[in-house]
Design an enzyme around this catalytic site. Structure first.
Site, PDB file in Angstrom:
ATOM      1  N   GLU A 163       0.785  -1.198   0.032  1.00 17.66           N
ATOM      2  CA  GLU A 163       0.018   0.124   0.136  1.00 17.66           C
ATOM      3  C   GLU A 163       0.819   1.225   0.166  1.00 17.66           C
ATOM      4  OE1 GLU A 163      -4.107  -0.008   1.764  1.00 17.66           O
ATOM      5  OE2 GLU A 163      -3.155   0.704   3.146  1.00 17.66           O
TER       6      GLU A 163
ATOM      7  N   LYS B 255       0.448   4.907   1.504  1.00 19.44           N
ATOM      8  CA  LYS B 255      -0.181   5.603   2.337  1.00 19.44           C
ATOM      9  C   LYS B 255       0.385   6.383   3.511  1.00 19.44           C
ATOM     10  CE  LYS B 255      -2.277   2.708   5.990  1.00 19.44           C
ATOM     11  NZ  LYS B 255      -2.908   2.153   6.678  1.00 19.44           N
TER      12      LYS B 255
ATOM     13  N   LYS C   4      -8.166   2.576  -2.939  1.00 17.33           N
ATOM     14  CA  LYS C   4      -8.540   2.270  -1.600  1.00 17.33           C
ATOM     15  C   LYS C   4      -9.355   3.574  -1.315  1.00 17.33           C
ATOM     16  CE  LYS C   4      -7.887  -0.077   2.233  1.00 17.33           C
ATOM     17  NZ  LYS C   4      -6.420   0.039   3.111  1.00 17.33           N
TER      18      LYS C   4
ATOM     19  N   GLU D 135     -14.619  -5.604   1.723  1.00 17.15           N
ATOM     20  CA  GLU D 135     -14.054  -5.811   3.245  1.00 17.15           C
ATOM     21  C   GLU D 135     -15.079  -5.885   4.278  1.00 17.15           C
ATOM     22  OE1 GLU D 135     -10.734  -2.819   4.097  1.00 17.15           O
ATOM     23  OE2 GLU D 135     -12.276  -2.258   5.947  1.00 17.15           O
TER      24      GLU D 135
ATOM     25  N   ASN E 152     -10.901  -7.361   7.572  1.00 18.95           N
ATOM     26  CA  ASN E 152     -10.110  -6.406   8.140  1.00 18.95           C
ATOM     27  C   ASN E 152      -9.760  -6.722   9.749  1.00 18.95           C
ATOM     28  OD1 ASN E 152      -8.921  -4.260   9.081  1.00 18.95           O
ATOM     29  ND2 ASN E 152      -9.685  -2.786   7.577  1.00 18.95           N
TER      30      ASN E 152
ATOM     31  N   GLU F 247      -6.501  -8.427   5.744  1.00 19.93           N
ATOM     32  CA  GLU F 247      -6.071  -7.006   5.895  1.00 19.93           C
ATOM     33  C   GLU F 247      -5.875  -6.253   7.272  1.00 19.93           C
ATOM     34  OE1 GLU F 247      -9.101  -4.545   4.284  1.00 19.93           O
ATOM     35  OE2 GLU F 247      -9.580  -6.114   2.662  1.00 19.93           O
ATOM     36  N   SER F 248      -4.781  -5.669   7.432  1.00 19.92           N
ATOM     37  CA  SER F 248      -4.253  -4.719   8.812  1.00 19.92           C
ATOM     38  C   SER F 248      -3.823  -5.820   9.678  1.00 19.92           C
ATOM     39  CB  SER F 248      -5.587  -4.488   9.428  1.00 19.92           C
ATOM     40  OG  SER F 248      -6.062  -3.277   8.615  1.00 19.92           O
TER      41      SER F 248
END
Length: 261
Positions: free
Chosen positions: A54, A56, A116, A165, A186, A216-217
């Site tokens: 990503e 970010k 995103k 998600e 997530n 994710e995360s």
């Protein structure tokens, strides 16, 4: 009011302004609107690592992550590292991103690009296509079942992959439909911001194999990925881990090399 509600309220205002500035007709005339998209779902199915890296700059939970890296270098670095796809944050107010970031990434790499974003309007899906995205993200927590259906079918008609998600079983149950390609779990609780890989493990058994599973995360080590692979996960979205270093591409490269050992 939780952070997600706040973001969505601001997003509605922002999208209404954008619609007035650039009509859909204009977006559809964009040179990138006609390009052939690259399927992230297909790449993940055939990958042994499944890294989606990503770009970010900041986030509501971490504030500033990195304002020094430019998208051009990051996208090229990720491609050289051998990631499966790149996620580009396009929200300005909370994440410091923009649609220009997506355009820049598109100009300098051949990776499947995920826009995103907090998508609450079909306009943003047409916008994603016009700015060079291959994949859109839909967040079950902010959409009704009817919206998920409408938005995902629109995306499929534009040859965009759809990543949905979810954060819990209730969101998963309302969301599963044939117009989705990937289901992302997530691991971050959006109310407390706490992260737990157990979320991915618990929900994995409820996701049919028709969908590519993505976690994710909170994935900051190769161990986390090796822990999740037996649960059927083919994709792993990693943002802060690479972005908080001075060279995101190099960090991704070292990570993938360690994962392949």
């Amino acid at each position: 009011m939780d952070i997600l509600t706040k973001i969505v309220n601001d997003k509605r205002i922002e999208v209404n302004l954008r619609k007035q500035l650039i009509p859909i007709k204009q977006l559809e005339q964009s040179i990138l609107f006609e390009r052939e998209t690259i399927s992230l779902a297909k790449k993940l199915k055939n990958s042994t690592t499944g890294i989606i890296a990503e770009h970010k700059r900041r986030s509501p939970s971490k504030q500033v992550i990195n304002h020094n890296l430019n998208v051009f270098d990051v996208a090229k670095g990720y491609q050289d590292a051998g990631v499966c796809g790149m996620s580009v944050l396009t929200d300005g107010k909370y994440f410091g991103g923009s649609l220009d970031d997506l355009l820049t990434a598109r100009a300098c790499c051949n990776l499947p690009l995920l826009r995103k974003e907090f998508i609450i309007d079909p306009y943003q899906i047409i916008e994603a296509k016009a700015y060079g995205a291959d994949v859109i993200l839909l967040i079950a927590a902010i959409l009704t079942k009817a919206e998920i259906k409408q938005f995902s079918e629109l995306a499929k008609s534009l040859n965009l992959d759809v990543l949905l998600e979810v954060h819990n079983e209730a969101e998963l149950n309302k969301s599963m439909m044939p117009s989705l390609d990937m289901l992302g779990v997530n691991n971050r609780n959006l109310k407390t911001f706490e992260v737990s890989l157990e979320t991915s493990k618990q929900l994995s058994t409820l996701i049919p194999n028709d969908f590519v599973k993505i976690s994710e995360s909170g994935i900051s080590s190769t161990e986390a990925i090796k822990e999740l692979q037996p649960f059927g996960y083919k994709g792993f979205l990693i943002g802060e881990n690479f972005m908080k270093t001075n060279n995101a591409g190099q960090s991704a490269k070292q990570f993938i090399e360690a994962l392949n050992k």
